[in-house]
Design a protein around this motif. Structure first.
Motif: not given
Lengths: 362, 235
Positions: A241, A243-244, A247, A262, B51-59, B62-66, B69
């Motif tokens: 969720d 986006g982590q 790769e 992925k 999905p776009p490149p993986s994001v850093a930081g605490e899960a 972040n809520f990019l995929m969320g 979607r």
């Protein structure tokens, strides 16, 4: 001679009443039942005669049996092996040859319509079933005969449920899942390659305890274990969720345990209990050990392209291509066609325009 | 007094300089809402699969995929409700509003019209025929790409949505329960949903090009017709 109850068998095998009651509450919990069901399970096991089970092996690799005998809690394993009254299993039984086949015939006659038939593997139908011989006869014949007298059938694993790797294209032996051969009996599919040990023992326990088959979904799988996807209960879901994603297999994200989406993880498309029940006594499951789910409990998982692709290949187009390559290729062709067509249109318009002017001048 | 035939009436309506009100307001609104939805759905859908490149930081930060979607699902609801309203309008609107829902396969004139349009696009004929609604080729494309395409995407899309929403949710009851077994398994539904999404991309490319080209080269207005609703004829 009366048939022993489960409880009598367990006591005879040295299991204390305390352990027996613990098993009952554990079983109630693992089946998702209220605590009030523990005494009911105990009562059923104290009073009911054991239901005989015949376990047949067709085209398979025995991974289902291997999983089954490793059912997590030693107590559960002992009990279930006794509970089952596993009267015939050519892989596990001591008897062999004619002696073994006699037992099979005897159970079928004695418990006609009352035994459970567990099938591991599937019958190959090509060449009149000659690719799998059981006691000198094609397995498909033995399966049909035995199934005719059975109360219900359990299809163990991906082989019996869907066909599995021996049914992979072009399926030279025409390995066929059980429900396509036996159509007149209730069939419980317990897919997986292999299925989770606790799922197997729980399905059997449920059937013996309640004397009915568990609630099934439209594809014939017990809802209690196959009602949710791996993805829905995956402990890495927060990374999805967020986006982590991993790769590369050796990147920092892999070390941090990010989502394997992925890397082709089939968790989002696979119905199984791995992310809740886990394996080997709850020690781990594929995603927890850093590898994506391969979707082994899903129909056709062996023919769906790479285990490491998220957007999987579409075989119908001959070449190795997925929806994106086909889509982008056609879009490119369409784009080129549009440009070419526009150019020709402009040209012909310019020409007819100048013609009109010429005509007007005349 | 001469008897006026249907053809006479048609050619009178499509006479140069004449204007006919074709696309009623709900149809036009649906068209642009649908166009916007398709763009958003295609882009977010692509990022759901890749999905776009993986994001850093605490899960938890972040809520990019969320979000991706969420936008996909919210737009899917808009797309679906707009389509349902559009179906309703096919019943209560004018006869042009019904055109994209059925093919006049028994009408020989329609088939010859397709042939004629093909010849027009292949530069064989000099002038295209005039049509108040869609030309037969456009009609065919609209029916398969938009009408059937939308039904397919709504059915498979909500079947996939219902997998996450799980049993008890309306989408699971209406779609997931039969669509997933029909295709065999979830992965196949994903693949087909993805593949048909691409047909919308192809459709948009051809549709936009054809609309602009017809606006310039044919004998009727196109782009302005989907804004004002009125089709003007030339020559």
């Amino acid at each position: 001679m009366s048939i022993e109850t489960f409880y009598e068998v367990m006591r005879r095998q040295g299991i204390s009443r305390r352990s027996f009651l613990k098993f009952c509450s554990l079983t109630a919990a693992s089946l998702g039942l209220a605590p009030s069901f523990a005494p009911k399970i105990a009562h059923a096991m104290e009073t009911k005669p054991r239901t005989p089970v015949i376990w047949l092996h067709g085209l398979e690799c025995t991974c289902c049996s291997e999983s089954f005998i490793r059912s997590a809690h030693p107590l559960a394993k002992d009990v279930v092996l006794s509970m089952l009254s596993l009267d015939y299993d050519d892989t596990l039984m001591v008897a062999a040859g004619h002696q073994a086949e006699e037992i099979l015939a005897e159970i079928r006659k004695k418990y006609k319509g009352n035994f459970i038939l567990a099938v591991e593997g599937n019958p190959p139908l090509n060449e009149d079933g000659m690719f799998c011989i059981h006691g000198g006869r094609p397995f498909v014949e033995v399966l049909k005969e035995t199934a005719a007298d059975a109360k219900a059938i359990i299809s163990w694993g991906a082989c019996a449920s869907w066909g599995c790797v021996q049914a992979a294209k072009p399926n030279p032996t025409r390995a066929t899942p059980v429900h396509k051969v036996i159509t007149d009996k209730p069939i419980i599919k317990v897919p997986g390659c292999p299925p989770i040990a606790e799922v197997m023992t729980a399905v059997v326990t449920y059937m013996l305890t309640f004397d009915r088959i568990p609630e099934l979904d439209r594809q014939g799988r017990p809802k209690m274990f196959y009602g949710q996807r791996i993805h829905d209960k995956c402990y890495r879901r927060p990374h999805f969720d967020a986006g982590q994603f991993v790769e590369e297999w050796d990147d920092e994200a892999a070390r941090k345990g990010y989502c394997l989406y992925k890397m082709g993880c089939k968790g989002p498309t696979t119905y199984n209990a791995c992310s809740t029940v886990r394996w080997n006594g709850g020690v781990s499951f594929p995603i927890q050990s850093g590898h994506g789910c391969i979707g082994c409990s899903e129909d056709g998982f062996w023919d769906k392209g790479g285990f490491y692709d998220r957007v999987t290949d579409i075989k119908q187009f001959g070449v190795e291509s997925n929806a994106d390559t086909i889509g982008a290729t056609v879009a490119g062709v369409a784009g080129a066609a549009v440009v070419a067509h526009a150019a020709v249109s402009a040209l012909s318009r310019a020409r007819s325009g100048s013609n009109d002017q010429n005509n007007g001048g005349k | 007094m001469t008897v006026k035939t249907q053809d006479d009436e048609y050619s009178a309506l499509t006479a140069a300089g004449n204007t006919v009100y074709v696309y009623e307001a709900p149809v036009r609104l649906w068209h642009w809402l649908n166009a916007l939805s398709i763009v958003i759905l295609a882009v977010t859908g692509y990022f759901i699969a890749s999905p776009p490149p993986s994001v850093a930081g605490e899960a938890s930060e972040n809520f990019l995929m969320g979000y991706i979607r969420f936008v996909h699902f919210a737009t899917a609801y808009v797309f679906t409700i707009a389509f349902l309203v559009r179906i309703y309008w096919a019943f209560v609107g004018n006869h042009h509003a019904r055109q994209m829902f059925k093919l006049p396969v028994t009408d020989p004139a329609w088939w010859s019209g397709i042939w004629q349009e093909l010849r027009w696009y292949l530069f064989i004929v000099k002038l295209p025929r005039k049509y108040i609604g869609h030309n037969p080729l456009a009609h065919l494309m609209m029916f398969f790409s938009i009408t059937l395409g939308a039904i397919f995407m709504i059915a498979t899309g909500f079947a996939l949505y219902g997998e996450g929403a799980q049993e008890g949710h309306w989408s699971h009851m209406i779609f997931t329960s039969w669509v997933i077994p029909l295709f065999g398994q979830s992965q196949d539904v994903h693949t087909w949903h993805h593949m048909i999404a691409w047909t919308f991309v192809w459709f948009v490319m051809i549709h936009v090009y054809a609309a602009i080209r017809e606006d310039i080269m044919s004998r009727q207005s196109m782009i302005s017709a989907m804004i004002s609703g009125e089709r003007t004829f030339r020559e």
